[in-house]
Design an enzyme around this catalytic site. Structure first.
Site, PDB file in Angstrom:
ATOM      1  N   ASP A 122       1.247  -1.389  -0.225  1.00  0.00           N
ATOM      2  CA  ASP A 122      -0.407   0.031   0.434  1.00  0.00           C
ATOM      3  C   ASP A 122       0.983   0.480  -0.637  1.00  0.00           C
ATOM      4  OD1 ASP A 122      -2.506   0.321   0.228  1.00  0.00           O
ATOM      5  OD2 ASP A 122      -2.442   1.906   1.356  1.00  0.00           O
TER       6      ASP A 122
ATOM      7  N   ARG B 124       9.030   1.491  -3.378  1.00  0.00           N
ATOM      8  CA  ARG B 124       9.043   0.338  -2.982  1.00  0.00           C
ATOM      9  C   ARG B 124      10.498  -0.345  -3.240  1.00  0.00           C
ATOM     10  NH1 ARG B 124       5.897   0.832  -6.899  1.00  0.00           N
ATOM     11  NH2 ARG B 124       4.155   1.224  -5.335  1.00  0.00           N
TER      12      ARG B 124
ATOM     13  N   LYS C 260      14.566   3.580 -10.860  1.00  0.00           N
ATOM     14  CA  LYS C 260      13.073   4.399 -10.288  1.00  0.00           C
ATOM     15  C   LYS C 260      13.290   3.373  -9.097  1.00  0.00           C
ATOM     16  CE  LYS C 260       8.565   4.534  -9.440  1.00  0.00           C
ATOM     17  NZ  LYS C 260       7.016   3.997  -9.790  1.00  0.00           N
TER      18      LYS C 260
ATOM     19  N   ASP D 108       3.992   9.129 -10.970  1.00  0.00           N
ATOM     20  CA  ASP D 108       5.296   8.945 -11.508  1.00  0.00           C
ATOM     21  C   ASP D 108       5.423  10.015 -12.456  1.00  0.00           C
ATOM     22  OD1 ASP D 108       6.499   6.810  -9.954  1.00  0.00           O
ATOM     23  OD2 ASP D 108       6.009   5.708 -11.879  1.00  0.00           O
TER      24      ASP D 108
HETATM   25  P1  ITT Z   1      -3.230  -2.622  -5.289  1.00  0.00           P
HETATM   26  O1  ITT Z   1      -4.618  -1.818  -4.131  1.00  0.00           O
HETATM   27  O2  ITT Z   1      -4.179  -3.348  -5.886  1.00  0.00           O
HETATM   28  O3  ITT Z   1      -2.287  -2.872  -4.897  1.00  0.00           O
HETATM   29  P2  ITT Z   1      -3.844   0.518  -5.899  1.00  0.00           P
HETATM   30  O4  ITT Z   1      -3.372   1.317  -7.314  1.00  0.00           O
HETATM   31  O5  ITT Z   1      -5.235   1.249  -5.359  1.00  0.00           O
HETATM   32  O6  ITT Z   1      -3.331  -0.990  -6.455  1.00  0.00           O
HETATM   33  P3  ITT Z   1      -2.318   1.872  -3.622  1.00  0.00           P
HETATM   34  O7  ITT Z   1      -4.116   1.072  -2.229  1.00  0.00           O
HETATM   35  O8  ITT Z   1      -1.310   1.411  -2.681  1.00  0.00           O
HETATM   36  O9  ITT Z   1      -2.714   1.113  -4.937  1.00  0.00           O
HETATM   37  O10 ITT Z   1      -2.617   2.976  -3.794  1.00  0.00           O
HETATM   38  C1  ITT Z   1      -1.891   4.210  -4.259  1.00  0.00           C
HETATM   39  C2  ITT Z   1      -1.721   4.758  -5.416  1.00  0.00           C
HETATM   40  O11 ITT Z   1      -1.043   5.834  -5.386  1.00  0.00           O
HETATM   41  C3  ITT Z   1      -1.569   4.169  -6.839  1.00  0.00           C
HETATM   42  O12 ITT Z   1      -3.182   4.454  -7.167  1.00  0.00           O
HETATM   43  C4  ITT Z   1      -1.778   5.269  -7.671  1.00  0.00           C
HETATM   44  O13 ITT Z   1      -1.824   6.365  -7.854  1.00  0.00           O
HETATM   45  C5  ITT Z   1      -0.416   5.393  -6.790  1.00  0.00           C
HETATM   46  N1  ITT Z   1       0.734   5.090  -6.367  1.00  0.00           N
HETATM   47  C6  ITT Z   1       0.953   4.470  -6.381  1.00  0.00           C
HETATM   48  N2  ITT Z   1       2.307   3.356  -6.150  1.00  0.00           N
HETATM   49  C7  ITT Z   1       3.511   4.538  -7.172  1.00  0.00           C
HETATM   50  C8  ITT Z   1       4.011   5.169  -7.372  1.00  0.00           C
HETATM   51  O14 ITT Z   1       5.429   4.325  -7.491  1.00  0.00           O
HETATM   52  N3  ITT Z   1       4.782   5.770  -8.399  1.00  0.00           N
HETATM   53  C9  ITT Z   1       3.976   6.644  -9.014  1.00  0.00           C
HETATM   54  N4  ITT Z   1       2.199   6.615  -8.371  1.00  0.00           N
HETATM   55  C10 ITT Z   1       1.991   5.611  -6.857  1.00  0.00           C
END
Ligand code: ITT
Length: 214
Positions: A78, A188, A182, A162
């Site tokens: 998350d 991550r 990255k 990003d």
């Molecule tokens: P899951 O819960 O199924 O894993 P999700 O997209 O809902 O997928 P999150 O709840 O962690 O994932 O949401 C985080 C949001 O933050 C995601 O939708 C992206 O918009 C952003 N995000 C997450 N990791 C990122 C990254 O490495 N680079 C840019 N934006 C990111």
């Protein structure tokens, strides 16, 4: 777990349906002996409702729900973008910042509008990775990447925020970097390095033990 050649192979379920995130986790976490599957391989399991107030609560909920549903080890991510001038927002609400079904472009537009009046562009990505055992016990680790929000989106790589995120000490956005670059800097990448260190005994393959003498 089953034996192939001299390695034990362990199935690890990545508890996400976000294909971009899954691809990144696969690229970073390519430990030998891990057979990685994801929530996309289990369409019959309903989406986990992310109603926690913290990244930690949501990561643990996703990992535990999928581990109990499948009987596998499950790893969940998350992630939130925490912007200093917005007191940590959008944070745990990063995926739905511009509304429940908002796409990445709408979230990015809302973020630029929210920072229109401020010169303080400092921000960080924070990634919480949880690992749940098949019996539902879970632990988590985190990775943070400090940086700044650009004035306009730049670059085509990556996903989410990003195109707006410039990691500290760099000039290009995450979306302008190659994926390996990255991962070397990112929230991550850092969280998964810590996960590998903390859980190596649980996740690393063990050499095949010699058969006891008859
Ligand atoms: P899951 O819960 O199924 O894993 P999700 O997209 O809902 O997928 P999150 O709840 O962690 O994932 O949401 C985080 C949001 O933050 C995601 O939708 C992206 O918009 C952003 N995000 C997450 N990791 C990122 C990254 O490495 N680079 C840019 N934006 C990111």
């Amino acid at each position: 777990m089953h034996v192939v050649g001299t390695l034990f192979i362990m199935k690890l379920l990545i508890a996400t349906r976000n294909p971009h995130k899954l691809e990144e986790i696969r690229e970073i976490f390519d430990l030998p002996g891990l057979d990685i599957v994801s929530a996309l391989d289990y369409p019959e399991i309903p989406d986990v409702v992310e109603d926690g107030e913290t990244l930690e609560a949501n990561a643990v909920k996703k990992a535990v729900t999928l581990a109990l549903a499948t009987g596998l080890h499950a790893l969940a991510d998350d992630t939130g973008l925490e912007v200093d001038a917005l007191h940590g927002a959008p944070g745990v609400y990063s995926a739905r910042y511009a509304g429940e079904h908002a796409d990445y472009a709408a979230n990015n537009r809302k973020l630029l509008a929210a920072l229109n009046e401020t010169d303080n562009r400092n921000a960080q990505f924070r990634c919480v990775i949880a690992l749940a055992e098949p019996d539902g016990r879970a632990q988590y680790v985190e990775g943070v990447c400090r940086g700044a929000i650009a004035r306009a989106p730049r670059g085509e790589n990556g996903f989410g925020y990003d195109p707006l995120f410039v990691p500290e000490g760099h000039e290009r956005t995450f979306a302008e970097l190659a994926s390996a670059e990255k991962h070397r800097l990112s929230h991550r990448g850092r969280a998964l390095t810590e996960a590998r260190r903390a859980w190596s005994e649980r996740l690393a393959p063990e050499p095949e033990k010699p058969n006891p003498a008859p």
